[in-house]
Design a protein around this motif. Structure first.
Motif, PDB file in Angstrom:
ATOM      1  N   GLN A  52       0.831  -1.189   0.000  1.00 62.15           N
ATOM      2  CA  GLN A  52       0.000   0.000   0.000  1.00 62.15           C
ATOM      3  C   GLN A  52       0.870   1.243   0.000  1.00 62.15           C
ATOM      4  O   GLN A  52       1.969   1.246   0.565  1.00 62.15           O
ATOM      5  CB  GLN A  52      -0.900   0.028   1.238  1.00 62.15           C
ATOM      6  N   PRO A  53       0.409   2.337  -0.610  1.00 60.55           N
ATOM      7  CA  PRO A  53       1.124   3.606  -0.491  1.00 60.55           C
ATOM      8  C   PRO A  53       1.207   4.020   0.975  1.00 60.55           C
ATOM      9  O   PRO A  53       0.283   3.747   1.755  1.00 60.55           O
ATOM     10  CB  PRO A  53       0.256   4.573  -1.307  1.00 60.55           C
ATOM     11  N   PRO A  54       2.259   4.684   1.360  1.00 64.01           N
ATOM     12  CA  PRO A  54       2.473   4.964   2.785  1.00 64.01           C
ATOM     13  C   PRO A  54       1.619   6.084   3.354  1.00 64.01           C
ATOM     14  O   PRO A  54       1.366   6.114   4.558  1.00 64.01           O
ATOM     15  CB  PRO A  54       3.961   5.345   2.846  1.00 64.01           C
ATOM     16  N   ASP A  55       1.176   7.038   2.527  1.00 67.49           N
ATOM     17  CA  ASP A  55       0.509   8.232   3.052  1.00 67.49           C
ATOM     18  C   ASP A  55      -1.011   8.107   2.977  1.00 67.49           C
ATOM     19  O   ASP A  55      -1.564   7.450   2.102  1.00 67.49           O
ATOM     20  CB  ASP A  55       0.950   9.474   2.268  1.00 67.49           C
ATOM     21  N   SER A  56      -1.694   8.779   3.878  1.00 67.37           N
ATOM     22  CA  SER A  56      -3.150   8.788   3.900  1.00 67.37           C
ATOM     23  C   SER A  56      -3.698   9.758   2.866  1.00 67.37           C
ATOM     24  O   SER A  56      -3.191  10.862   2.694  1.00 67.37           O
ATOM     25  CB  SER A  56      -3.645   9.193   5.289  1.00 67.37           C
ATOM     26  N   ASN A  57      -4.771   9.349   2.173  1.00 63.09           N
ATOM     27  CA  ASN A  57      -5.321  10.200   1.105  1.00 63.09           C
ATOM     28  C   ASN A  57      -6.666  10.825   1.465  1.00 63.09           C
ATOM     29  O   ASN A  57      -7.335  11.396   0.605  1.00 63.09           O
ATOM     30  CB  ASN A  57      -5.479   9.391  -0.180  1.00 63.09           C
ATOM     31  N   ASN A  58      -7.103  10.680   2.719  1.00 63.10           N
ATOM     32  CA  ASN A  58      -8.331  11.315   3.208  1.00 63.10           C
ATOM     33  C   ASN A  58      -9.592  10.761   2.544  1.00 63.10           C
ATOM     34  O   ASN A  58     -10.598  11.451   2.441  1.00 63.10           O
ATOM     35  CB  ASN A  58      -8.281  12.840   3.002  1.00 63.10           C
ATOM     36  N   VAL A  59      -9.544   9.518   2.060  1.00 70.33           N
ATOM     37  CA  VAL A  59     -10.726   8.885   1.476  1.00 70.33           C
ATOM     38  C   VAL A  59     -11.216   7.798   2.433  1.00 70.33           C
ATOM     39  O   VAL A  59     -10.475   6.886   2.791  1.00 70.33           O
ATOM     40  CB  VAL A  59     -10.410   8.259   0.099  1.00 70.33           C
ATOM     41  N   LYS A  60     -12.474   7.896   2.839  1.00 73.90           N
ATOM     42  CA  LYS A  60     -13.024   6.876   3.738  1.00 73.90           C
ATOM     43  C   LYS A  60     -13.809   5.808   2.987  1.00 73.90           C
ATOM     44  O   LYS A  60     -14.084   4.735   3.532  1.00 73.90           O
ATOM     45  CB  LYS A  60     -13.905   7.519   4.798  1.00 73.90           C
ATOM     46  N   GLU A  61     -14.173   6.094   1.738  1.00 78.07           N
ATOM     47  CA  GLU A  61     -14.919   5.116   0.950  1.00 78.07           C
ATOM     48  C   GLU A  61     -14.707   5.365  -0.548  1.00 78.07           C
ATOM     49  O   GLU A  61     -14.793   6.500  -1.009  1.00 78.07           O
ATOM     50  CB  GLU A  61     -16.419   5.188   1.261  1.00 78.07           C
ATOM     51  N   PHE A  62     -14.372   4.299  -1.273  1.00 74.52           N
ATOM     52  CA  PHE A  62     -14.232   4.358  -2.729  1.00 74.52           C
ATOM     53  C   PHE A  62     -15.386   3.604  -3.379  1.00 74.52           C
ATOM     54  O   PHE A  62     -15.702   2.472  -3.001  1.00 74.52           O
ATOM     55  CB  PHE A  62     -12.930   3.690  -3.180  1.00 74.52           C
ATOM     56  N   GLU A  63     -16.004   4.222  -4.354  1.00 74.26           N
ATOM     57  CA  GLU A  63     -16.839   3.494  -5.299  1.00 74.26           C
ATOM     58  C   GLU A  63     -16.075   3.486  -6.619  1.00 74.26           C
ATOM     59  O   GLU A  63     -15.739   4.553  -7.154  1.00 74.26           O
ATOM     60  CB  GLU A  63     -18.206   4.151  -5.498  1.00 74.26           C
ATOM     61  N   ILE A  64     -15.756   2.311  -7.112  1.00 73.90           N
ATOM     62  CA  ILE A  64     -14.920   2.196  -8.305  1.00 73.90           C
ATOM     63  C   ILE A  64     -15.694   1.490  -9.411  1.00 73.90           C
ATOM     64  O   ILE A  64     -16.240   0.399  -9.199  1.00 73.90           O
ATOM     65  CB  ILE A  64     -13.614   1.444  -8.005  1.00 73.90           C
ATOM     66  N   ILE A  65     -15.741   2.115 -10.574  1.00 74.87           N
ATOM     67  CA  ILE A  65     -16.459   1.564 -11.722  1.00 74.87           C
ATOM     68  C   ILE A  65     -15.488   1.432 -12.893  1.00 74.87           C
ATOM     69  O   ILE A  65     -14.834   2.399 -13.283  1.00 74.87           O
ATOM     70  CB  ILE A  65     -17.654   2.447 -12.114  1.00 74.87           C
ATOM     71  N   ASP A  66     -15.390   0.233 -13.427  1.00 80.25           N
ATOM     72  CA  ASP A  66     -14.455  -0.078 -14.508  1.00 80.25           C
ATOM     73  C   ASP A  66     -15.183  -0.013 -15.843  1.00 80.25           C
ATOM     74  O   ASP A  66     -16.054  -0.839 -16.125  1.00 80.25           O
ATOM     75  CB  ASP A  66     -13.871  -1.478 -14.289  1.00 80.25           C
ATOM     76  N   VAL A  67     -14.858   0.984 -16.670  1.00 79.95           N
ATOM     77  CA  VAL A  67     -15.514   1.129 -17.972  1.00 79.95           C
ATOM     78  C   VAL A  67     -14.547   0.838 -19.117  1.00 79.95           C
ATOM     79  O   VAL A  67     -14.783   1.229 -20.261  1.00 79.95           O
ATOM     80  CB  VAL A  67     -16.120   2.542 -18.144  1.00 79.95           C
ATOM     81  N   ARG A  68     -13.463   0.117 -18.833  1.00 78.28           N
ATOM     82  CA  ARG A  68     -12.522  -0.243 -19.900  1.00 78.28           C
ATOM     83  C   ARG A  68     -13.226  -1.106 -20.949  1.00 78.28           C
ATOM     84  O   ARG A  68     -14.151  -1.849 -20.634  1.00 78.28           O
ATOM     85  CB  ARG A  68     -11.344  -1.018 -19.316  1.00 78.28           C
ATOM     86  N   PRO A  69     -12.762  -1.052 -22.210  1.00 77.44           N
ATOM     87  CA  PRO A  69     -13.355  -1.919 -23.248  1.00 77.44           C
ATOM     88  C   PRO A  69     -13.314  -3.395 -22.871  1.00 77.44           C
ATOM     89  O   PRO A  69     -14.248  -4.138 -23.151  1.00 77.44           O
ATOM     90  CB  PRO A  69     -12.494  -1.631 -24.476  1.00 77.44           C
ATOM     91  N   ASP A  70     -12.217  -3.831 -22.257  1.00 76.69           N
ATOM     92  CA  ASP A  70     -12.124  -5.198 -21.761  1.00 76.69           C
ATOM     93  C   ASP A  70     -11.627  -5.139 -20.328  1.00 76.69           C
ATOM     94  O   ASP A  70     -10.465  -4.843 -20.076  1.00 76.69           O
ATOM     95  CB  ASP A  70     -11.183  -6.037 -22.616  1.00 76.69           C
ATOM     96  N   SER A  71     -12.497  -5.424 -19.392  1.00 76.79           N
ATOM     97  CA  SER A  71     -12.157  -5.332 -17.974  1.00 76.79           C
ATOM     98  C   SER A  71     -11.817  -6.690 -17.371  1.00 76.79           C
ATOM     99  O   SER A  71     -11.734  -6.827 -16.161  1.00 76.79           O
ATOM    100  CB  SER A  71     -13.319  -4.707 -17.192  1.00 76.79           C
ATOM    101  N   THR A  72     -11.582  -7.703 -18.228  1.00 77.00           N
ATOM    102  CA  THR A  72     -11.362  -9.056 -17.716  1.00 77.00           C
ATOM    103  C   THR A  72      -9.914  -9.327 -17.343  1.00 77.00           C
ATOM    104  O   THR A  72      -9.633 -10.306 -16.654  1.00 77.00           O
ATOM    105  CB  THR A  72     -11.801 -10.104 -18.751  1.00 77.00           C
TER     106      THR A  72
END
Length: 363
Positions: A52-72
């Motif tokens: 993991q990166p060492p520093d805190s980024n002030n994010v308590k929750e990520f919603e991540i959506i993958d819209v790549r042409p091929d996400s497999t």
């Protein structure tokens, strides 16, 4: 490369070395991409190997959506190292890219901000090794593999989303992808984390126009450079540019594809007199049944799989002449006076390519 003979780019006695299938040329239109992928090797990254990166980024929750042409998968088709077969790179134990980014970037805390991340690109592959100047270190280095990633991030406040930052980055490694993949992912995580921290510190997002989540997703779902070609009946003809391909607007010309099981496909234009001209400066074409893309003057079939396009293109093309001593008759016999060409051999290796829908080239 010299202009080929009218009906034979590669002589019958040519040596053809294909990456994993000796008869897989552009003329082979019976196979599907799914059937070809079954012959590929697989390399899986252990998520626990990635720090993991060492520093805190002030994010308590990520919603991540993958819209790549091929996400497999993550890439690694064009291997330049010791691996003899084309290889698919992915995470072990069924981890998706979204899960890995969320796991490694998120700091478990009840304080902080909710962030929506859209993954537009994340692709890793080997490249043809080249020397570069590192101005910061004052020395020369080598580029052998890379990770390419394009991300859009939004800050959620109540039910509104504010554009936080856009990340478009390429990170290089001097090692083959088979040994550098986990470190490239780590480097990508560090860059993403640092850019998030800087974006929050600047607080510029607070002055940007907010959008709803549905509006954001609708905009990304609408964005597909190949939407016209996918949703409409393809038009037979030649695409001189990638823009023509995206718009399904080929140039209508009479043409002939010269293919058989012993050679790579080549293109000839045919005029109203039936005369044929060898053509090697187009982007691709549609022959009424299949799409083809041109690489180094040769045609390769494009396979569509979901939202993505692939082809089996050149990894290596080596044409060499076979020479023999040239001799002239003398009074006492024959004397060698040099060498003359008596034939040639061609070594061909194919490697899978994924079409970058933004540029019309391979990743």
């Amino acid at each position: 490369m010299k202009k080929p003979a009218k009906y034979s780019l590669i002589p019958f006695f040519a040596l053809l070395q294909i990456l994993y299938c000796t008869s897989l040329f552009a003329s082979d239109t019976t196979k599907t991409w799914s059937s070809l992928v079954k012959d590929f090797s697989k390399k899986e990254l252990k998520v626990e190997w990635i720090s993991q990166p060492p520093d805190s980024n002030n994010v308590k929750e990520f919603e991540i959506i993958d819209v790549r042409p091929d996400s497999t998968h993550l890439g690694m088709f064009s291997t330049n190292g010791y691996l003899s077969k084309s290889t698919i790179l992915n995470f072990r134990d069924g981890f998706s890219l979204e899960q890995v980014l969320k796991t490694k970037l998120l700091k478990k805390s009840d304080t902080g901000t909710e962030v929506l991340m859209i993954i537009k690109d994340f692709w890793m592959t080997d490249v043809k090794t080249k020397r570069i100047e590192n101005n910061e270190l004052g020395r020369q280095e080598f580029q052998t593999s890379k990770v390419v990633f394009h991300l859009d991030l939004f800050v959620k406040q109540e039910e509104q989303y504010y554009p936080l930052i856009r990340i478009d980055t390429v990170i290089w490694s001097n090692k083959n992808i088979s040994t550098s993949a986990d470190k490239l992912v780590e480097s990508a995580l560090v860059v993403i984390n640092e850019k998030i921290i800087i974006a929050f510190q600047s607080s510029s997002y607070q002055n940007r126009t907010a959008q709803t989540r549905q509006t954001i997703l609708t905009n990304y779902n609408k964005y597909d450079p190949l939407k016209i070609i996918k949703e409409n009946t393809p038009q037979k003809g030649i695409y001189y540019t990638y823009d023509q391909f995206k718009k399904n607007r080929p140039t209508t010309e009479n043409f002939k594809i010269n293919i058989d099981k012993y050679q790579l496909a080549t293109l000839f234009l045919v005029n109203n007199k039936g005369e044929e001209t060898y053509k090697r400066d187009i982007w691709g074409l549609y022959d009424g049944s299949n799409f083809y893309i041109m690489q180094d003057g040769m045609l390769f079939r494009l396979y569509q799989e979901g939202k993505a396009f692939y082809w089996l293109g050149l990894k290596e093309y080596d044409q060499r002449s076979i020479v023999a001593p040239a001799a002239v008759p003398l009074g006492g016999g024959w004397a060698a006076v040099g060498f003359e060409k008596v034939g040639s051999t061609v070594k061909v290796k194919l490697s899978p390519k994924l079409l970058d829908i933004n540029t019309g080239k391979e990743y």
